[in-house]
Design a protein around this motif. Structure first.
Motif, PDB file in Angstrom:
ATOM      1  N   PRO A   1      27.261  24.594   8.917  1.00 10.80           N
ATOM      2  CA  PRO A   1      28.329  23.565   8.953  1.00 10.80           C
ATOM      3  C   PRO A   1      29.382  23.885  10.000  1.00 10.80           C
ATOM      4  O   PRO A   1      30.515  24.264   9.684  1.00 10.80           O
ATOM      5  N   ASN A   2      29.008  23.703  11.265  1.00  5.78           N
ATOM      6  CA  ASN A   2      29.910  24.006  12.376  1.00  5.78           C
ATOM      7  C   ASN A   2      30.766  22.780  12.675  1.00  5.78           C
ATOM      8  O   ASN A   2      30.264  21.683  12.879  1.00  5.78           O
ATOM      9  N   GLU A   3      32.083  22.962  12.714  1.00  5.61           N
ATOM     10  CA  GLU A   3      33.008  21.854  12.973  1.00  5.61           C
ATOM     11  C   GLU A   3      33.118  21.531  14.463  1.00  5.61           C
ATOM     12  O   GLU A   3      33.668  20.490  14.827  1.00  5.61           O
ATOM     13  N   HIS A   4      32.631  22.405  15.309  1.00  6.12           N
ATOM     14  CA  HIS A   4      32.819  22.221  16.751  1.00  6.12           C
ATOM     15  C   HIS A   4      31.506  21.860  17.470  1.00  6.12           C
ATOM     16  O   HIS A   4      31.498  21.764  18.697  1.00  6.12           O
ATOM     17  N   MET A   5      30.449  21.693  16.735  1.00  9.37           N
ATOM     18  CA  MET A   5      29.162  21.338  17.344  1.00  9.37           C
ATOM     19  C   MET A   5      28.721  19.986  16.797  1.00  9.37           C
ATOM     20  O   MET A   5      28.685  19.795  15.568  1.00  9.37           O
ATOM     21  N   SER A   6      28.393  19.051  17.712  1.00  4.15           N
ATOM     22  CA  SER A   6      27.946  17.710  17.307  1.00  4.15           C
ATOM     23  C   SER A   6      26.425  17.689  17.178  1.00  4.15           C
ATOM     24  O   SER A   6      25.727  18.590  17.657  1.00  4.15           O
TER      25      SER A   6
ATOM     26  N   PHE B   1      23.513   8.945  11.908  1.00  3.87           N
ATOM     27  CA  PHE B   1      24.799   9.531  12.260  1.00  3.87           C
ATOM     28  C   PHE B   1      25.070   9.289  13.734  1.00  3.87           C
ATOM     29  O   PHE B   1      24.159   9.419  14.575  1.00  3.87           O
ATOM     30  N   PRO B   2      26.321   8.913  14.082  1.00  2.00           N
ATOM     31  CA  PRO B   2      26.658   8.771  15.495  1.00  2.00           C
ATOM     32  C   PRO B   2      26.473  10.090  16.220  1.00  2.00           C
ATOM     33  O   PRO B   2      26.481  11.172  15.616  1.00  2.00           O
ATOM     34  N   SER B   3      26.352  10.012  17.520  1.00  2.00           N
ATOM     35  CA  SER B   3      26.067  11.210  18.322  1.00  2.00           C
ATOM     36  C   SER B   3      27.181  12.242  18.258  1.00  2.00           C
ATOM     37  O   SER B   3      26.942  13.452  18.419  1.00  2.00           O
ATOM     38  N   MET B   4      28.434  11.800  18.038  1.00  2.00           N
ATOM     39  CA  MET B   4      29.574  12.733  18.004  1.00  2.00           C
ATOM     40  C   MET B   4      29.830  13.302  16.606  1.00  2.00           C
ATOM     41  O   MET B   4      30.818  14.003  16.385  1.00  2.00           O
ATOM     42  N   THR B   5      28.985  12.972  15.645  1.00  3.05           N
ATOM     43  CA  THR B   5      29.163  13.519  14.288  1.00  3.05           C
ATOM     44  C   THR B   5      28.925  15.028  14.316  1.00  3.05           C
ATOM     45  O   THR B   5      27.906  15.498  14.841  1.00  3.05           O
ATOM     46  N   THR B   6      29.879  15.775  13.737  1.00  2.84           N
ATOM     47  CA  THR B   6      29.734  17.238  13.722  1.00  2.84           C
ATOM     48  C   THR B   6      28.788  17.662  12.614  1.00  2.84           C
ATOM     49  O   THR B   6      28.515  16.917  11.663  1.00  2.84           O
TER      50      THR B   6
ATOM     51  N   LYS C   1      39.063  22.457   3.400  1.00  6.81           N
ATOM     52  CA  LYS C   1      37.624  22.508   3.630  1.00  6.81           C
ATOM     53  C   LYS C   1      36.889  22.451   2.294  1.00  6.81           C
ATOM     54  O   LYS C   1      37.381  22.924   1.274  1.00  6.81           O
ATOM     55  N   LEU C   2      35.683  21.903   2.381  1.00 14.11           N
ATOM     56  CA  LEU C   2      34.822  21.835   1.202  1.00 14.11           C
ATOM     57  C   LEU C   2      33.946  23.084   1.125  1.00 14.11           C
ATOM     58  O   LEU C   2      33.643  23.723   2.149  1.00 14.11           O
ATOM     59  N   GLU C   3      33.561  23.412  -0.089  1.00  9.85           N
ATOM     60  CA  GLU C   3      32.657  24.542  -0.292  1.00  9.85           C
ATOM     61  C   GLU C   3      31.264  23.977  -0.586  1.00  9.85           C
ATOM     62  O   GLU C   3      31.099  23.126  -1.470  1.00  9.85           O
TER      63      GLU C   3
END
Length: 584
Positions: free
Chosen positions: A548-553, A448-453, A530-532
Motif C-alpha cells: 500500500p504505497n501512497e506515492h506509487m500509482s 481505477f483511474p491511472s493516477m490511483t495510488t 491511515k487505515l490498518e
C-alpha cells in the motif's frame, strides 16, 4: 471510736484509720462527695496510703466493690487484725530517700587531667569544679561550717569502721597496728589495670570470672545502663592497690576482702544464685574511672562495696511521689564473711520484689510497643497493597478503555472510508481493470483511474471486505452501512453510537449516513488518519506482492497496468509482527 458522717451514711473508723483518711485528704484534696469512695478505696488497700494514692491518681478508682465488707460496718480491734494482707510484696508506708548515682561525663578522660598539665601539679581537676563567690566572706564561712562538720564526722566514722573491718578480717592475730589504705588524691594509673593484677593469684578467681554477671572490661556507665534498663542489681566493688610488690603500699585490707570474702565458696554460690539479676563492677581506685566513681560516692578508704539498683526513690523530701532512679541501696559490711553475706542477702531480698515488678512492667511495655509497631507495619503494608491494587486496577481500566477507544477509532475510520468509496469518481482518461479474488472465493472486477495510488486500491478493496459487499450498488452499500452501525451500537466493546444518535432507521441515503458517521468522528476528536490493513494483495503470475504505497500509482506497476489479477490474502498475527519488526 470516731464516727464520720456523710449524708445518710456513717463510717465507724479507728483512730489510726481516721489519721490515714486525714493524710489522704491533705495529699489529694478530694471533694466531700467522694468520701464514701475514698473510704472504700483505703479499706480495699488495707489502709496503706501508697498503693491507695497510686490507685487514686490512676483515675479509674471509683465504683470499686468493697472487698473488706460494708462501709457502715463497725470496726473492732479484732477485725483489724483479721484483715488479709494484699497479694505480692507488702507496700511500704513511705519511700526512703536514697543516695542517687549518676553516670560519669561521656568525655571525662578529656575533662579530668592528671599531674603536670597546664601548670597544675599534683592535682586532678574537672570542668565542674569552677566556683566563684563575690559575697560577704563571713557569710561564706558560715555556709561552709555545716559542710565541714559533716565531712569531718563522716571521716571519723569511716576511719573507725575501717579499723574494725581490718581487725575482723585479719582475725585479730596481727598484734601490729593495722594499716588503712585511703583513696589516692589523684589516680596513679592512666591506663586500664588488668583483672589479673587486681585478683593476683587468689584461689577460685577462675570461678569468679565465669560468672555471667561479671565483665572485666565493662565501663561504669555501661554497667549503670544495664542496671537501669534491665532492672538488675549492680554490685560496685572498689579496691585499693593489691598488685604492688612493695609491701608498704599494697592494700592488705582489699587483698583480704578478695581472698576471704569475695572469692569465698559461699559468696560465689550466692552470686551464682542471683547471677541473672546482677551486674558486677570490680575496679581499682588507682585507675581514673573508678577513682572518679569513688570521688562521686564519697569513698575515702578502700575497700568499699555498694549495691545499686533502679528503684523508686525520693531525691528530696519535697517530692510527693517517688521516681525511678539509680540509687545506692546500701553499703555492704566487709568486716566478716557472714556479715557481708547477711547484708547482701537482706538488701537483695528487700528490693527484689520491686525490681521483679518493674522488670515485668518493662517487658509488658516493650511487648505492647512491639505489638503496636507490628500492627502499624501491617496496617501500612495493607494500605500500600491497597494502593498498589488501586493503581493496577486503574491501569487495567485505562488499558481496557484504550483498547475500546482504538477499536472504535478503527471502526469509525473504515466507516468513513466506505462513505468516501461509494462517492462517484471521474471516468475520463485511461483506467486499469483489476480482477480480485478473496480467500473466501468471492470474485469481482473494479476499474481505477491511472493516477490511483496503490494505497487507494488497498482502501477500496478493504471497504468491500469490511462491509462484505462486492458490488457498486449504492442501495446495497447503504443497507450494509446501516447494519454495521447497528452492530457497533449493540457491541459493549465499542464506544460509538451509544448516545441516541441512531438515526439509521430513517437515514436511507449515503449522505445521511455520512453525516451520522462524521458526528461520531467529531465527538471522539478523531482525524481521518491511515487505515490498518489485515490483508495483502498478491499478483499470482508472476508472483508479486503489491504494497500500500501512497506515492506509487497503478500505471507505474507493470503487473497491474492496464490489466491485472490480484489475490486478497489474509495476514496472520505472526506475519504482522514480523512485518513490524522488519520496519523497526
Amino acid at each position: 471510736m470516731p464516727v464520720v458522717n456523710h449524708e445518710d451514711s456513717e463510717f465507724h473508723l479507728s483512730h489510726t484509720e481516721e489519721d490515714k483518711l486525714n493524710e489522704f485528704q491533705v495529699i489529694t484534696n478530694f471533694p466531700p462527695e467522694d468520701l464514701p469512695d475514698v473510704v472504700r478505696l483505703l479499706r480495699n488497700h488495707g489502709w496503706q496510703l501508697e498503693p491507695a494514692l497510686s490507685r487514686y491518681f490512676d483515675g479509674e478508682w471509683k465504683g470499686e466493690p468493697d472487698q473488706m465488707g460494708e462501709s457502715t460496718q463497725t470496726s473492732t480491734p479484732m477485725a483489724e487484725t483479721l484483715v488479709p494482707p494484699a497479694l505480692g510484696p507488702r507496700p511500704l508506708l513511705f519511700t526512703a530517700s536514697l543516695p542517687v548515682v549518676r553516670p560519669l561525663p561521656a568525655n571525662f578522660r578529656n575533662d579530668f587531667r592528671t599531674i603536670g598539665l597546664n601548670g597544675r601539679s599534683n592535682t586532678v581537676w574537672s570542668m565542674f569544679e569552677s566556683f566563684s563567690y563575690d559575697g560577704n566572706p563571713f557569710l561564706f564561712i558560715l555556709l561552709l561550717i555545716p559542710r565541714i562538720i559533716n565531712r569531718l564526722s563522716a571521716t571519723i566514722f569511716t576511719f573507725f569502721c575501717t579499723l574494725l573491718s581490718l581487725h575482723s578480717i585479719s582475725g585479730g592475730g596481727n598484734s601490729g597496728k593495722p594499716k588503712i589504705s585511703k583513696v589516692p588524691k589523684a589516680p596513679t594509673r592512666e591506663t586500664h589495670i588488668p583483672l589479673a593484677e587486681i585478683l593476683g593469684d587468689t584461689k577460685d578467681k577462675d570461678a569468679f570470672c565465669e560468672l555471667k554477671s561479671f565483665k572485666p572490661d565493662i565501663s561504669f556507665n555501661e554497667a549503670l545502663r544495664i542496671a537501669k534498663e534491665e532492672f538488675k542489681f549492680m554490685l560496685l566493688i572498689l579496691v585499693g592497690d593489691t598488685y604492688d610488690t612493695d609491701t608498704d603500699t599494697v592494700d592488705v585490707n582489699s587483698k583480704l576482702l578478695l581472698e576471704k570474702i569475695l572469692l569465698n565458696k559461699k559468696t560465689l554460690q550466692y552470686l551464682r544464685k542471683i547471677d541473672n539479676d546482677l551486674i558486677i563492677y570490680l575496679k581499682c581506685v588507682h585507675e581514673l574511672e573508678p577513682w572518679l566513681v569513688a570521688r562521686q560516692l564519697g569513698v575515702r578508704n578502700t575497700p568499699e562495696i555498694f549495691l545499686i539498683a533502679n528503684v523508686a526513690n525520693k531525691a528530696s523530701h519535697s517530692e510527693t511521689l517517688p521516681s525511678q532512679r539509680l540509687s545506692i541501696l546500701g553499703k555492704l559490711k566487709v568486716n566478716s564473711l557472714n556479715r557481708f553475706l547477711q547484708s547482701l542477702t537482706n538488701v537483695v531480698e528487700k528490693y527484689t520484689p520491686e525490681l521483679v515488678v518493674n522488670k515485668t512492667e518493662m517487658h509488658e511495655l516493650r511487648m505492647s510497643r512491639e505489638i503496636k509497631k507490628l500492627q502499624e507495619d501491617a496496617y501500612k503494608k495493607s494500605l500500600e497493597m491497597d494502593r498498589i491494587k488501586a493503581i493496577e486496577k486503574e491501569k487495567s481500566l485505562k488499558h481496557a478503555q484504550d483498547l475500546k477507544l482504538n477499536s472504535t477509532a478503527r471502526q469509525l475510520k473504515w466507516l468513513k472510508a466506505c462513505i468516501d468509496e461509494i462517492q462517484p469518481f471521474e471516468t475520463t482518461g485511461k483506467q486499469a481493470t483489476l480482477q480480485f479474488r478473496t480467500s473466501s472465493g468471492k470474485r469481482f472486477v473494479k476499474k481505477f483511474p491511472s493516477m490511483t495510488t496503490l494505497y487507494q486500491i488497498y482502501q477500496s478493496i478493504g471497504c468491500h471486505i469490511y462491509l462484505a459487499v462486492y458490488s457498486s450498488d449504492p442501495a446495497e452499500w447503504s443497507n450494509a452501512l446501516q447494519d454495521k452501525i447497528r452492530q457497533l451500537s449493540a457491541d459493549d466493546d465499542m464506544l460509538c453510537f451509544k448516545e441516541g444518535q441512531l438515526e439509521t432507521a430513517t437515514a436511507t441515503t449515503i449522505e445521511e449516513l455520512g453525516h451520522i458517521i462524521n458526528n461520531e468522528l467529531t465527538s471522539f476528536d478523531l482525524e481521518r488518519g491511515k487505515l490498518e490493513f489485515d490483508f495483502e494483495l498478491v499478483s499470482p503470475f508472476p508472483k508479486y506482492t503489491v504494497h500500500p504505497n501512497e506515492h506509487m500509482s497503478v500505471d507505474q506497476v507493470p503487473q497491474l497496468w492496464p490489466n491485472g489479477s490480484l489475490l486478497v490474502e489474509a495476514l496472520d498475527e505472526e506475519d504482522e509482527e514480523d512485518e513490524e519488526n522488519e520496519e523497526q
